[in-house]
Design a protein around this motif. Structure first.
Motif, PDB file in Angstrom:
ATOM      1  N   LYS A 134       1.487  -3.853   9.965  1.00 34.23           N
ATOM      2  CA  LYS A 134       1.516  -5.114   9.226  1.00 34.23           C
ATOM      3  C   LYS A 134       1.467  -6.332  10.141  1.00 34.23           C
ATOM      4  O   LYS A 134       0.960  -7.387   9.778  1.00 34.23           O
ATOM      5  CB  LYS A 134       2.761  -5.172   8.348  1.00 34.23           C
ATOM      6  N   GLU A 135       2.018  -6.173  11.367  1.00 32.12           N
ATOM      7  CA  GLU A 135       2.112  -7.325  12.253  1.00 32.12           C
ATOM      8  C   GLU A 135       0.754  -7.913  12.594  1.00 32.12           C
ATOM      9  O   GLU A 135       0.621  -9.128  12.765  1.00 32.12           O
ATOM     10  CB  GLU A 135       2.846  -6.945  13.542  1.00 32.12           C
ATOM     11  N   PRO A 155      -3.939  -1.246   2.343  1.00 36.78           N
ATOM     12  CA  PRO A 155      -2.566  -1.271   2.841  1.00 36.78           C
ATOM     13  C   PRO A 155      -1.915   0.103   2.837  1.00 36.78           C
ATOM     14  O   PRO A 155      -2.102   0.889   1.900  1.00 36.78           O
ATOM     15  CB  PRO A 155      -1.853  -2.212   1.865  1.00 36.78           C
ATOM     16  N   ASP A 157       1.600   0.242   4.127  1.00 32.71           N
ATOM     17  CA  ASP A 157       3.015   0.004   3.822  1.00 32.71           C
ATOM     18  C   ASP A 157       3.274   0.467   2.390  1.00 32.71           C
ATOM     19  O   ASP A 157       2.466   0.187   1.487  1.00 32.71           O
ATOM     20  CB  ASP A 157       3.349  -1.486   3.929  1.00 32.71           C
ATOM     21  N   HIS A 160       3.105  -2.336  -0.267  1.00 31.07           N
ATOM     22  CA  HIS A 160       1.802  -2.928  -0.548  1.00 31.07           C
ATOM     23  C   HIS A 160       0.841  -1.909  -1.148  1.00 31.07           C
ATOM     24  O   HIS A 160      -0.029  -2.269  -1.944  1.00 31.07           O
ATOM     25  CB  HIS A 160       1.262  -3.559   0.730  1.00 31.07           C
ATOM     26  N   GLU A 228       6.912  -8.393   5.055  1.00 28.80           N
ATOM     27  CA  GLU A 228       6.169  -7.826   3.928  1.00 28.80           C
ATOM     28  C   GLU A 228       5.811  -8.877   2.887  1.00 28.80           C
ATOM     29  O   GLU A 228       4.765  -8.779   2.230  1.00 28.80           O
ATOM     30  CB  GLU A 228       6.975  -6.692   3.298  1.00 28.80           C
ATOM     31  N   GLU A 231       2.833 -10.495   4.331  1.00 26.30           N
ATOM     32  CA  GLU A 231       1.707  -9.566   4.231  1.00 26.30           C
ATOM     33  C   GLU A 231       1.164  -9.522   2.804  1.00 26.30           C
ATOM     34  O   GLU A 231      -0.066  -9.520   2.596  1.00 26.30           O
ATOM     35  CB  GLU A 231       2.138  -8.159   4.660  1.00 26.30           C
TER      36      GLU A 231
END
Length: 394
Positions: A134-135, A155, A157, A160, A228, A231
Motif C-alpha cells: 500500500k505504501e 488491491p 489489502d 480494499h 488504508e 489508499e
C-alpha cells in the motif's frame, strides 16, 4: 485450454509471498510463477522457492549473486534437477527488474515505500499490478495513478479487496461512503495513560494476523488504518470525508460500501489473506477453494465500536495528510517507519510514535507543481532525518 497466467512475486519470502506461492502451487492450471524477488536475508528459502516454482528470473536486494547461485544449485541437485539455473539479478534495483519482466500479474508484497519503483516498473511493463504494498500508492499518489491504465491496479489489502468486491453491487454514482473495518489492535480500549506502559513485545501480538514488525506495530498504533484510508481514497476516488473507520474486533467483515439508498454491502470471510491474494492474482475471476467458508452453524457474536481518536490519533492525522496530498503522505509514512524502529529499540514510548510523526508532518513544507518520484524520495529522506532530530531532542 487457456494458458496459465504468468506471475511475478515481489517479496516472495514474506507473508504475502509465501501465501501466494501456496495458491499458485495448488492451482497450476491457473498460474505459473516466472519470477521472484526478495530481500535476500534467507537465501535458502529463496533457492527453495526458485526450484519449486521453476522460475526463470530471481532477484535479491543483497549483493550475494554467487551465494544465491550456489544455494540454488544445491537445492536443484537435491531435487534431481542439476541443470536448472535461472537468471539472477541482485542489488537495490533487483525488485524493479523483476517487476518489469512482463509477467501477466505482478504481486507486490514488499513492505514499505521501497516498493514504489517496482510498482511503477510493473505498470510501465503493462502487467496487472496486484498491490499488497500500500505504501507505494500512498507515497506515490498522483505519480502511480498517472502511470496506471484503468483497472490495472487490483488491491490485495483485505479491506480494499472487500471494497472492490462490494462496489460491484452498484454504480459508482450510487456510492455514498466506504466503511473500513479495523480490529482495534492489541490495545483496544486502553486509555492514553495506559498506552504509555505497553512494550514492543505486546505491540507485536496482533489479535488476528501474523505480520512483520512494521505492519504489526502499525496495526497497534492504527497507523496502518490511517494508511488504508488514504489508499481507499486514491484507489476508489472517494473523498476522504466519505471514508469511515469502524472497529470490528472479530474481523469477519473486511469492509463495507454504503449506497445512496441506504443499503450496505459487505464482504465477509475468515480473518485471513488467502481470498484477497487469490483475487489479486486471478481478478476478476475467483479461484476455487482457497479458503474455508464461515461455519454458519456455529453461534457467533460480532461487535462494532467507534474509533477512539484520542487514544489512537493516527487515523485523524492520516486524513489530514491525505487531504493535503503532495509529499505529505510520504512524510507521514517515512517518519512513522523511523519512529517504529525507535520504539522497538526502546528509545521512545508507544504514544511517542504518532506524536513524533505529527511533529514531523507539522514541520513539512511541500514543494509546488506536479509531483515526481524525485520529490517523493527527497521528502522521505527529509522526514527520516527530521524524525531522528526530533527523537534526539526528546
Amino acid at each position: 485450454m487457456t494458458a496459465p497466467r504468468t506471475v511475478a512475486l515481489l517479496g516472495s519470502t514474506g507473508s504475502i509471498g509465501t501465501q501466494a506461492e501456496r495458491i499458485v502451487s495448488d492451482h497450476p492450471d491457473r498460474f505459473r510463477v516466472t519470477a521472484i524477488s526478495a530481500g535476500g536475508r534467507d537465501l535458502d528459502q529463496v533457492a527453495r522457492q526458485a526450484v519449486a516454482l521453476d522460475v526463470e528470473l530471481v532477484g535479491v536486494a543483497s549483493e550475494r549473486a554467487d551465494d544465491l547461485r550456489d544455494r540454488i544449485g544445491a537445492v536443484a541437485r537435491e531435487a534431481g534437477r542439476a541443470a536448472y539455473l535461472p537468471q539472477i539479478v541482485t542489488g537495490a534495483a533487483a525488485a524493479e527488474q523483476v517487476a518489469g519482466c512482463g509477467a501477466d500479474v505482478v504481486l507486490n508484497g514488499i513492505t514499505g515505500s521501497i516498493g514504489l519503483k517496482p510498482t511503477l516498473a510493473a505498470l510501465a511493463a503493462g502487467s496487472t499490478l496486484a498491490l499488497a504494498n500500500k505504501e507505494s500508492l500512498i507515497v506515490g499518489g498522483p505519480v502511480v495513478k498517472a502511470a496506471a491504465r484503468p483497472g490495472q491496479i487490483v488491491p490485495v489489502d483485505s479491506e480494499h479487496s472487500a471494497i472492490a468486491q462490494s462496489l460491484l453491487a452498484g454504480q459508482p454514482r450510487e456510492v455514498r461512503r466506504l466503511v473500513v473495518t479495523a480490529s482495534g489492535g492489541p490495545f483496544r480500549g486502553l486509555s492514553p495513560d495506559e498506552l504509555k506502559q505497553v512494550t514492543p513485545q505486546q505491540a507485536l501480538k496482533h489479535p488476528n494476523f501474523a505480520m512483520g514488525t512494521v505492519i504489526t506495530t502499525n496495526s497497534a498504533t492504527l497507523v496502518n488504518k490511517g494508511l488504508e484510508v488514504i489508499e481507499a481514497h486514491l484507489l476508489f476516488d472517494i473523498p476522504m470525508d466519505d471514508i469511515d473507520v469502524v472497529v470490528h474486533p472479530q474481523q469477519y467483515i473486511h469492509s463495507m460500501v454504503e449506497f445512496v439508498d441506504g443499503a450496505v454491502v459487505a464482504q465477509l470471510g475468515l480473518p485471513t489473506m488467502m481470498v484477497p491474494i487469490a483475487l489479486g492474482l486471478g481478478w476478476p475471476d475467483r479461484v476455487p477453494d482457497v479458503e474455508t467458508p464461515i461455519d454458519w452453524s456455529r453461534a457467533m457474536d460480532w461487535r462494532f465500536e467507534p474509533l477512539d481518536d484520542d487514544a489512537f490519533p493516527a487515523v485523524r492525522l492520516a486524513r489530514q495528510v491525505g487531504a493535503a496530498g503532495s509529499t505529505f503522505p510520504a512524510v507521514y509514512n517515512a517518519a512513522n517507519e523511523e519512529c517504529v524502529a525507535a520504539f522497538h529499540d526502546e528509545a521512545i514510548a508507544f504514544p511517542d510514535i504518532v506524536q513524533t510523526v505529527q511533529r514531523v508532518v507539522d514541520a513539512h513544507r511541500a514543494e509546488g507543481g506536479e509531483l515526481s518520484v524525485e520529490q517523493v524520495l527527497a521528502a522521505e529522506t527529509w522526514a527520516r532525518q527530521e524524525a531522528h532530530a526530533i527523537l534526539a531532542r526528546t
